[in-house]
Design a protein around this motif. Structure first.
Motif, PDB file in Angstrom:
ATOM      1  N   ALA A  52     -29.589  15.503 -36.668  1.00 21.08           N
ATOM      2  CA  ALA A  52     -29.023  15.256 -35.371  1.00 21.08           C
ATOM      3  C   ALA A  52     -27.860  14.355 -35.351  1.00 21.08           C
ATOM      4  N   VAL A  53     -26.812  14.979 -35.879  1.00 20.70           N
ATOM      5  CA  VAL A  53     -25.610  14.252 -36.061  1.00 20.70           C
ATOM      6  C   VAL A  53     -25.065  13.128 -35.065  1.00 20.70           C
ATOM      7  N   ASN A  54     -24.939  13.655 -33.877  1.00 22.93           N
ATOM      8  CA  ASN A  54     -24.272  12.864 -32.885  1.00 22.93           C
ATOM      9  C   ASN A  54     -25.599  12.163 -32.096  1.00 22.93           C
ATOM     10  N   PHE A  55     -26.873  12.465 -32.457  1.00 25.75           N
ATOM     11  CA  PHE A  55     -28.077  11.820 -31.618  1.00 25.75           C
ATOM     12  C   PHE A  55     -29.110  11.174 -32.561  1.00 25.75           C
ATOM     13  N   ARG A  56     -28.531  10.605 -33.854  1.00 19.75           N
ATOM     14  CA  ARG A  56     -29.521   9.993 -34.643  1.00 19.75           C
ATOM     15  C   ARG A  56     -30.593   9.004 -34.136  1.00 19.75           C
ATOM     16  N   TRP A  57     -29.873   8.187 -33.373  1.00 15.87           N
ATOM     17  CA  TRP A  57     -30.885   6.913 -33.118  1.00 15.87           C
ATOM     18  C   TRP A  57     -31.729   7.486 -31.843  1.00 15.87           C
ATOM     19  N   ALA A  58     -31.356   8.387 -30.964  1.00 18.86           N
ATOM     20  CA  ALA A  58     -32.209   8.991 -30.134  1.00 18.86           C
ATOM     21  C   ALA A  58     -33.223   9.678 -30.562  1.00 18.86           C
ATOM     22  N   ALA A  59     -32.915  10.626 -31.569  1.00 26.23           N
ATOM     23  CA  ALA A  59     -33.811  11.509 -32.463  1.00 26.23           C
ATOM     24  C   ALA A  59     -34.924  10.555 -33.325  1.00 26.23           C
ATOM     25  N   GLY A  60     -34.310   9.700 -33.851  1.00 27.89           N
ATOM     26  CA  GLY A  60     -35.129   8.680 -34.645  1.00 27.89           C
ATOM     27  C   GLY A  60     -36.194   8.103 -33.962  1.00 27.89           C
ATOM     28  N   CYS A  61     -36.046   7.369 -32.571  1.00 25.70           N
ATOM     29  CA  CYS A  61     -36.775   6.934 -31.791  1.00 25.70           C
ATOM     30  C   CYS A  61     -37.769   7.774 -31.383  1.00 25.70           C
ATOM     31  N   ILE A  62     -37.351   8.849 -30.757  1.00 24.25           N
ATOM     32  CA  ILE A  62     -38.264   9.964 -30.312  1.00 24.25           C
ATOM     33  C   ILE A  62     -39.320  10.363 -31.227  1.00 24.25           C
ATOM     34  N   LEU A  63     -38.831  10.750 -32.560  1.00 24.85           N
ATOM     35  CA  LEU A  63     -39.784  11.115 -33.672  1.00 24.85           C
ATOM     36  C   LEU A  63     -40.586  10.035 -33.976  1.00 24.85           C
ATOM     37  N   LEU A  64     -40.128   8.781 -33.804  1.00 25.42           N
ATOM     38  CA  LEU A  64     -41.037   7.588 -34.208  1.00 25.42           C
ATOM     39  C   LEU A  64     -42.341   7.455 -33.108  1.00 25.42           C
ATOM     40  N   LEU A  65     -41.904   7.706 -31.831  1.00 22.62           N
ATOM     41  CA  LEU A  65     -43.022   7.526 -30.767  1.00 22.62           C
ATOM     42  C   LEU A  65     -43.822   8.640 -30.875  1.00 22.62           C
ATOM     43  N   LEU A  66     -43.456   9.934 -31.362  1.00 25.79           N
ATOM     44  CA  LEU A  66     -44.172  11.175 -31.614  1.00 25.79           C
ATOM     45  C   LEU A  66     -45.266  10.709 -32.814  1.00 25.79           C
ATOM     46  N   LEU A  67     -45.058  10.279 -34.057  1.00 29.48           N
ATOM     47  CA  LEU A  67     -45.803   9.791 -35.090  1.00 29.48           C
ATOM     48  C   LEU A  67     -46.643   8.665 -34.736  1.00 29.48           C
ATOM     49  N   VAL A  68     -46.259   7.683 -33.594  1.00 32.95           N
ATOM     50  CA  VAL A  68     -47.101   6.707 -33.330  1.00 32.95           C
ATOM     51  C   VAL A  68     -48.225   7.199 -32.639  1.00 32.95           C
ATOM     52  N   ALA A  69     -47.881   8.078 -31.585  1.00 33.13           N
ATOM     53  CA  ALA A  69     -48.937   8.788 -30.900  1.00 33.13           C
ATOM     54  C   ALA A  69     -49.645   9.704 -31.776  1.00 33.13           C
ATOM     55  N   TRP A  70     -49.245  10.237 -32.769  1.00 32.52           N
ATOM     56  CA  TRP A  70     -50.096  11.025 -33.552  1.00 32.52           C
ATOM     57  C   TRP A  70     -51.052  10.327 -34.411  1.00 32.52           C
ATOM     58  N   SER A  71     -50.731   9.216 -34.986  1.00 32.43           N
ATOM     59  CA  SER A  71     -51.435   8.244 -35.668  1.00 32.43           C
ATOM     60  C   SER A  71     -52.711   7.786 -34.853  1.00 32.43           C
ATOM     61  N   ARG A  72     -52.393   7.412 -33.611  1.00 37.09           N
ATOM     62  CA  ARG A  72     -53.510   6.715 -32.874  1.00 37.09           C
ATOM     63  C   ARG A  72     -54.313   7.911 -32.253  1.00 37.09           C
ATOM     64  N   ASN A  73     -54.019   9.221 -32.388  1.00 40.24           N
ATOM     65  CA  ASN A  73     -54.868  10.176 -31.965  1.00 40.24           C
ATOM     66  C   ASN A  73     -55.202  11.257 -33.108  1.00 40.24           C
ATOM     67  N   TYR A  74     -55.099  10.770 -34.187  1.00 42.04           N
ATOM     68  CA  TYR A  74     -55.112  11.644 -35.609  1.00 42.04           C
ATOM     69  C   TYR A  74     -56.565  12.343 -35.466  1.00 42.04           C
ATOM     70  N   ALA A  75     -57.635  11.661 -35.199  1.00 39.93           N
ATOM     71  CA  ALA A  75     -59.160  12.524 -35.336  1.00 39.93           C
ATOM     72  C   ALA A  75     -59.156  13.481 -34.413  1.00 39.93           C
ATOM     73  N   TYR A  76     -58.550  13.195 -32.966  1.00 37.73           N
ATOM     74  CA  TYR A  76     -58.651  14.216 -31.856  1.00 37.73           C
ATOM     75  C   TYR A  76     -57.666  15.316 -32.202  1.00 37.73           C
ATOM     76  N   ILE A  77     -56.584  15.189 -32.848  1.00 37.04           N
ATOM     77  CA  ILE A  77     -55.679  16.166 -33.187  1.00 37.04           C
ATOM     78  C   ILE A  77     -56.214  16.973 -34.473  1.00 37.04           C
ATOM     79  N   ALA A  78     -56.840  16.326 -35.201  1.00 35.56           N
ATOM     80  CA  ALA A  78     -57.429  17.041 -36.328  1.00 35.56           C
ATOM     81  C   ALA A  78     -58.474  18.178 -36.053  1.00 35.56           C
TER      82      ALA A  78
END
Length: 267
Positions: free
Chosen positions: A87-113
């Motif tokens: 995400a050449v021109n949007f790296r900060w935005a891409a990084g923050c969005i991806l981090l929020l996705l991973l935090v949500a995944w971690s919190r709901n790991y059992a449900y997702i699995a």
């Protein structure tokens, strides 16, 4: 193979050891193709050894759900800096969005699995009553007890999912339930209950802190380095995959010890 080609190309191009990420998509395709080849080639042996009856499509589809449900979080963490780098021109935005996705995944790991594995509650009253007797002797919170397919495959497994925010879960595969009697199944369940005791609140909080910290580094290291040291971000891409595998090895070094402790506690 991909790394060797990348190094050769860099030397031939006169750029020395400066890393490039142009080879990464090709390497990903190569690894996926290799996985498919190994999986399809493995199927005849599985049919003979395990008595499986599913076709290639069913086998690959279930394997995909296992990978996404059980290992998807760490695969995304592994790819995070590469995704953000693209995400050449949007790296900060891409990084923050991806981090929020991973935090949500971690919190709901059992449900997702369990959702990825299409799990359903175990309906056998005989088994549930036997499990209740096990939990009467346990200090862990009573888990939700589930089972999943494949009905035509030989995936025999049982997994305990502890959580800070959700009811814990114990998941049995259908092939495992088919080959065990009630007492044998109760012994396996007691082992998983011991894991739930071991994964207490302090342990889960430490694990979550570690997961979120690693995810944060993976998602934000590229834009941070681009801001502070322009041109240095590519180096994190070379170091990231060995670093993650090293951390996972350190995390699993006590796994056998924990398994033995759970066996003893189960008895």
């Amino acid at each position: 193979c991909g790394v060797a080609i990348a190094i050769f190309d860099q030397i031939r191009g006169g750029e020395g050891w400066v890393p490039s990420v142009e080879w990464i998509p090709a390497l990903v395709v190569y690894l996926l193709a290799s996985y498919l080849a190994v999986a399809v080639g493995d199927l005849p042996s599985r049919r003979k050894l395990l008595g499986e009856t599913w076709g290639v499509g069913g086998y690959l589809e279930f394997s995909f759900r296992v990978v996404v449900g059980l290992f998807g979080f760490w695969l995304v963490v592994l790819l995070a800096p590469f995704i953000v780098h693209q995400a050449v021109n949007f790296r900060w935005a891409a990084g923050c969005i991806l981090l929020l996705l991973l935090v949500a995944w971690s919190r709901n790991y059992a449900y997702i699995a369990v959702t990825a594995l299409r799990s359903v509650p175990i309906a056998s009253e005989e088994l549930l009553n036997r499990f209740d007797r096990v939990m009467d002797r346990s200090d862990a919170q009573h888990p939700e007890i589930l089972k999943c397919g494949p009905n035509d495959g030989g995936w025999s497994n049982a997994i305990a999912f502890a959580s800070l925010t959700l009811q814990p879960k114990v998941l049995f595969s259908a092939p495992l339930l088919e080959i065990l009697n009630v007492e044998e199944t109760a012994a396996i369940f007691a082992h998983e209950a011991a894991h739930l005791e071991d994964f207490d609140v302090p342990f889960l909080k430490r694990a979550r802190l570690i997961e979120w910290s690693i995810a944060g580094v993976g998602c934000l290291s590229v834009p941070v380095l681009e801001t502070l040291l322009p041109g240095a971000a590519d180096w994190i891409l070379w170091a990231w995959i060995p670093l993650i595998f090293g951390l996972l090895i350190l995390r699993m070094r006590d796994m056998q010890k924990r398994e033995t402790q759970s066996d003893l506690r189960a008895v």
